[in-house]
Design an enzyme around this catalytic site. Structure first.
Site, PDB file in Angstrom:
ATOM      1  N   LYS A   1       7.979 -11.845 -94.340  1.00 41.80           N
ATOM      2  CA  LYS A   1       8.601 -13.154 -94.525  1.00 41.80           C
ATOM      3  C   LYS A   1      10.111 -12.973 -94.609  1.00 41.80           C
ATOM      4  O   LYS A   1      10.616 -12.471 -95.600  1.00 41.80           O
ATOM      5  CB  LYS A   1       8.070 -13.823 -95.790  1.00 41.80           C
ATOM      6  CG  LYS A   1       8.463 -15.268 -95.867  1.00 41.80           C
ATOM      7  CD  LYS A   1       7.657 -16.029 -96.896  1.00 41.80           C
ATOM      8  CE  LYS A   1       7.763 -17.520 -96.625  1.00 41.80           C
ATOM      9  NZ  LYS A   1       7.073 -18.332 -97.583  1.00 41.80           N
TER      10      LYS A   1
ATOM     11  N   THR B   1     -16.206  -3.136 -98.986  1.00 35.48           N
ATOM     12  CA  THR B   1     -14.933  -3.154 -98.256  1.00 35.48           C
ATOM     13  C   THR B   1     -14.005  -2.132 -98.893  1.00 35.48           C
ATOM     14  O   THR B   1     -14.167  -1.767-100.049  1.00 35.48           O
ATOM     15  CB  THR B   1     -14.239  -4.528 -98.365  1.00 35.48           C
ATOM     16  OG1 THR B   1     -14.023  -4.779 -99.743  1.00 35.48           O
ATOM     17  CG2 THR B   1     -15.073  -5.608 -97.758  1.00 35.48           C
TER      18      THR B   1
ATOM     19  N   TRP C   1       8.207 -16.227 -90.477  1.00 35.79           N
ATOM     20  CA  TRP C   1       7.267 -15.104 -90.456  1.00 35.79           C
ATOM     21  C   TRP C   1       7.500 -14.191 -89.260  1.00 35.79           C
ATOM     22  O   TRP C   1       7.785 -14.644 -88.163  1.00 35.79           O
ATOM     23  CB  TRP C   1       5.834 -15.627 -90.388  1.00 35.79           C
ATOM     24  CG  TRP C   1       5.433 -16.411 -91.594  1.00 35.79           C
ATOM     25  CD1 TRP C   1       5.341 -17.777 -91.688  1.00 35.79           C
ATOM     26  CD2 TRP C   1       5.101 -15.903 -92.883  1.00 35.79           C
ATOM     27  NE1 TRP C   1       4.960 -18.135 -92.962  1.00 35.79           N
ATOM     28  CE2 TRP C   1       4.808 -17.006 -93.721  1.00 35.79           C
ATOM     29  CE3 TRP C   1       5.019 -14.612 -93.434  1.00 35.79           C
ATOM     30  CZ2 TRP C   1       4.442 -16.871 -95.057  1.00 35.79           C
ATOM     31  CZ3 TRP C   1       4.660 -14.476 -94.762  1.00 35.79           C
ATOM     32  CH2 TRP C   1       4.377 -15.589 -95.558  1.00 35.79           C
TER      33      TRP C   1
ATOM     34  N   GLU D   1     -17.421  -8.215 -93.910  1.00 33.77           N
ATOM     35  CA  GLU D   1     -18.095  -9.418 -94.397  1.00 33.77           C
ATOM     36  C   GLU D   1     -18.821 -10.175 -93.284  1.00 33.77           C
ATOM     37  O   GLU D   1     -19.542 -11.125 -93.540  1.00 33.77           O
ATOM     38  CB  GLU D   1     -17.067 -10.364 -95.046  1.00 33.77           C
ATOM     39  CG  GLU D   1     -16.501  -9.877 -96.373  1.00 33.77           C
ATOM     40  CD  GLU D   1     -15.265  -8.977 -96.213  1.00 33.77           C
ATOM     41  OE1 GLU D   1     -15.094  -8.380 -95.122  1.00 33.77           O
ATOM     42  OE2 GLU D   1     -14.502  -8.870 -97.175  1.00 33.77           O
TER      43      GLU D   1
HETATM   44  P1  AMP Z   1     -12.883  -4.186 -92.270  1.00 34.78           P
HETATM   45  O1  AMP Z   1     -13.655  -5.110 -93.103  1.00 34.78           O
HETATM   46  O2  AMP Z   1     -12.496  -2.924 -92.966  1.00 34.78           O
HETATM   47  O3  AMP Z   1     -13.557  -3.909 -90.987  1.00 34.78           O
HETATM   48  O4  AMP Z   1     -11.510  -4.893 -91.927  1.00 34.78           O
HETATM   49  C1  AMP Z   1     -11.455  -6.161 -91.347  1.00 34.78           C
HETATM   50  C2  AMP Z   1     -10.047  -6.502 -90.971  1.00 34.78           C
HETATM   51  O5  AMP Z   1      -9.563  -5.595 -89.973  1.00 34.78           O
HETATM   52  C3  AMP Z   1      -9.879  -7.863 -90.342  1.00 34.78           C
HETATM   53  O6  AMP Z   1      -9.827  -8.894 -91.301  1.00 34.78           O
HETATM   54  C4  AMP Z   1      -8.573  -7.701 -89.582  1.00 34.78           C
HETATM   55  O7  AMP Z   1      -7.458  -7.844 -90.432  1.00 34.78           O
HETATM   56  C5  AMP Z   1      -8.636  -6.267 -89.125  1.00 34.78           C
HETATM   57  N1  AMP Z   1      -9.095  -6.204 -87.735  1.00 34.78           N
HETATM   58  C6  AMP Z   1     -10.329  -5.937 -87.273  1.00 34.78           C
HETATM   59  N2  AMP Z   1     -10.353  -5.929 -85.932  1.00 34.78           N
HETATM   60  C7  AMP Z   1      -9.097  -6.234 -85.514  1.00 34.78           C
HETATM   61  C8  AMP Z   1      -8.469  -6.404 -84.241  1.00 34.78           C
HETATM   62  N3  AMP Z   1      -9.120  -6.220 -83.106  1.00 34.78           N
HETATM   63  N4  AMP Z   1      -7.157  -6.749 -84.223  1.00 34.78           N
HETATM   64  C9  AMP Z   1      -6.462  -6.923 -85.356  1.00 34.78           C
HETATM   65  N5  AMP Z   1      -6.988  -6.756 -86.582  1.00 34.78           N
HETATM   66  C10 AMP Z   1      -8.290  -6.423 -86.674  1.00 34.78           C
END
Ligand code: AMP
Length: 541
Positions: free
Chosen positions: A440, A184, A445, A328
């Site tokens: 916040k 990540t 929120w 993940e």
């Molecule tokens: P990654 O592991 O880099 O793909 O990031 C995952 C994170 O991206 C998720 O936990 C979300 O916070 C954000 N994310 C992924 N898809 C979306 C979506 N369609 N809308 C809002 N946030 C998203």
């Protein structure tokens, strides 16, 4: 009593063997770093994958060894996916946009023995040369003729393939054998590794093919803008051959004009990627006054798809699927194709509002939202809490990282996503924010995504982000950062007028700042971390 059925371990190479037999004329088309277009079929792909697998074995790779890649979306990278996991090793994709420090950390932490690198990224490796792990074998993904440009110590990918036999007996591997590794990024602290297995990868591919397969299938063409170097290009390298969909790879050319040309020329039906790349493509579509000729579907994920973007694509007759997931989770958790009764019964405006949600869970993923004490909240579209997930393609721990593992799961074994969400009674997920991006204010929120979603619809705004800045009375208040569309800047009054129909007055941003471009993370999302650092000492007047 047990069922009386054979147990056959799920295996990634079986996907390509199946495609080579059943979808032998479906193609893999790649814009290469060499500058030309390369095309071949899944059958050709399997031949080269078999040779590559033998080459990897000849280099001494054993089961469980980590083999790294630093490469664009292209056929050679696809070959590595299958050859490395096919021999029982782990395909570790490295994101070239990471900092040198993070890249070294990841190489070291993963314990990679070999690194396959696209020619474009050789300079990155040369810069790190003195700090790279001692016995790391470096293989440049290029022909033997191009090797004169590089160090003698590097091997040529094409030479390895040419010199290797096509005959291979693929090892039978227990389905829990590790197959892929992806770290990540974009968060604080060191990157954390998600270690995928053959089983999770095949199940995820089947899930995508079923639940997101509206525009996948024999005769269809899909373009993953989402990179192979991050979360398996959302599963497309597996789902496409499984369904017989041709894969069109853009290589390094991800600007709007290049994507448009490739999509138009190759008759791409479906394209998958993060919102930032679609901003570029939409601009090119506006310039040309038309969309790429066969473009029917766009999958938008990775961060929230703004309403204006969904509207514009749908207005062009391009079906939007707004999806959500995480590294993940392999990564897809939810998908936003609307089922038939909704496409029939809802007006187009109502459908667009539905699509601003992140869609519904795919098969094999369970969702729950919990309050601060960890108690489950109702799925009523009102209650919001931290989103937890469980499923067949979700990590059970971080690779060699016990502390993060301990922090990330609840007592029942669900994985905490760090996202704040609500879920409707009919299963639509609405991501309000990353927990750490919520603002916040006076104990209440404010969702940054809600504000961004509306502001993106203003014609004077090309891109925007909302972050928290500290406030002496309210603790935090929202700051809106805008990239202008053209020379005239949007005013605070115009933003307030636009927002007031959608959010409460106390949630309005306190100020607007303008930037030429928003900082992006290694995965092409807006980096709120960087923005918060940039505006760390911001004084609200
Ligand atoms: P990654 O592991 O880099 O793909 O990031 C995952 C994170 O991206 C998720 O936990 C979300 O916070 C954000 N994310 C992924 N898809 C979306 C979506 N369609 N809308 C809002 N946030 C998203």
């Amino acid at each position: 009593m047990l069922g009386q059925m054979m147990h056959r371990d799920l295996s990634i190479i079986e996907i390509l063997k199946f495609a080579a037999e059943n979808h032998s004329v479906s193609e893999v088309v790649s814009l290469r770093t060499e500058g030309d277009v390369h095309r071949y079929t899944y059958s050709d792909c399997l031949v080269r994958v078999s040779k590559l697998a033998n080459a990897i074995l000849n280099l001494g790779v054993k089961k469980g060894d980590r083999v790294a890649t630093l490469a664009w979306n292209g056929y050679r990278h696809l070959e590595l996916y299958y050859a490395i996991s096919g021999v029982g090793a782990v395909c570790h994709t490295i994101n070239p946009r990471l900092s040198a420090e993070q890249m070294l950390y990841i190489l070291e932490h993963a314990g990679d023995s070999i690194l396959f690198v696209d020619t474009t990224f050789v300079p990155i490796i040369e810069k790190l040369a003195s700090k790279l792990p001692k016995n790391l074998v470096i293989i440049v993904m290029a022909s033997s003729e191009s090797m004169s440009n590089f160090s003698d110590e590097y091997l040529s990918y094409e030479t390895l393939i040419t010199e290797s036999s096509q005959k291979i007996i693929w090892p039978e591997l227990p389905e829990n054998t590790a197959a892929g590794l992806c770290y990540t990024s974009g968060t604080t602290g060191n990157p954390k590794g998600a270690l995928y297995s053959h089983r999770s990868t095949v199940l995820h591919a089947l899930t995508i093919s079923l639940n997101m397969g509206l525009f996948l299938g024999n005769g269809m063409k899909v373009l993953p803008v989402v990179p192979l170097f991050h979360v398996n290009a959302w599963g497309l390298p597996y789902a496409a051959p499984l369904t017989g969909t041709s894969l069109i790879f853009p290589g390094p050319n991800l600007d709007g004009a290049s994507l448009f040309n490739l999509m138009d020329h190759e008759n791409v039906n479906s394209a998958w990627g993060v919102p930032t790349v679609w901003l570029g493509l939409l601009e090119e579509i506006r310039n040309q006054g038309k969309a790429p000729s066969q473009f029917q579907n766009v999958v938008i994920g990775g961060s929230a798809a703004p309403k204006s973007m969904i509207e514009e694509f749908e207005g062009l007759g391009i079906t939007v699927c707004h999806a959500w997931g995480m590294t993940e989770m392999s990564p897809v958790g939810t998908q936003g194709f609307l089922p038939q009764p909704m496409t029939k019964l809802l007006s187009s405006d109502e459908q667009i509002l539905k699509k601003c949600n992140q869609g519904r869970r795919v098969f094999g993923v369970d969702l729950k939202i919990v309050d601060e004490k960890g108690s489950s909240l109702p799925h009523d579209g009102e209650a919001s809490g931290e989103l937890y997930v469980r499923g067949n393609a979700i990590i059970s721990g971080y690779y060699k990282n016990e502390q993060s593992t301990e922090e990330s799961f609840d007592k029942e074994g669900w994985f905490g996503t760090g996202d704040i969400a609500s879920i409707t009674s009919d299963g639509f997920l609405n991501i309000q924010d990353r927990a750490k991006d919520l603002i916040k204010s006076g104990g209440e929120w404010i969702s940054s995504i809600d504000i961004e979603n509306v502001v993106m619809g203003h014609p004077k705004v090309a891109n925007c982000a909302v972050i928290a800045v500290s406030h002496p009375k309210w603790e935090e208040r929202p700051l809106l950062v805008v990239v202008s569309n053209g020379n005239i800047r949007v005013t605070k009054q115009e933003i307030d007028d636009l927002l007031l129909g959608h959010i409460a007055k106390w949630q309005l941003p306190d100020a607007i700042e303008f930037l030429d471009a928003l900082p992006l993370t290694a995965t092409g999302k807006v980096s709120k971390l960087t923005l918060r650092e940039m505006f760390a000492n911001y004084k609200l007047t």
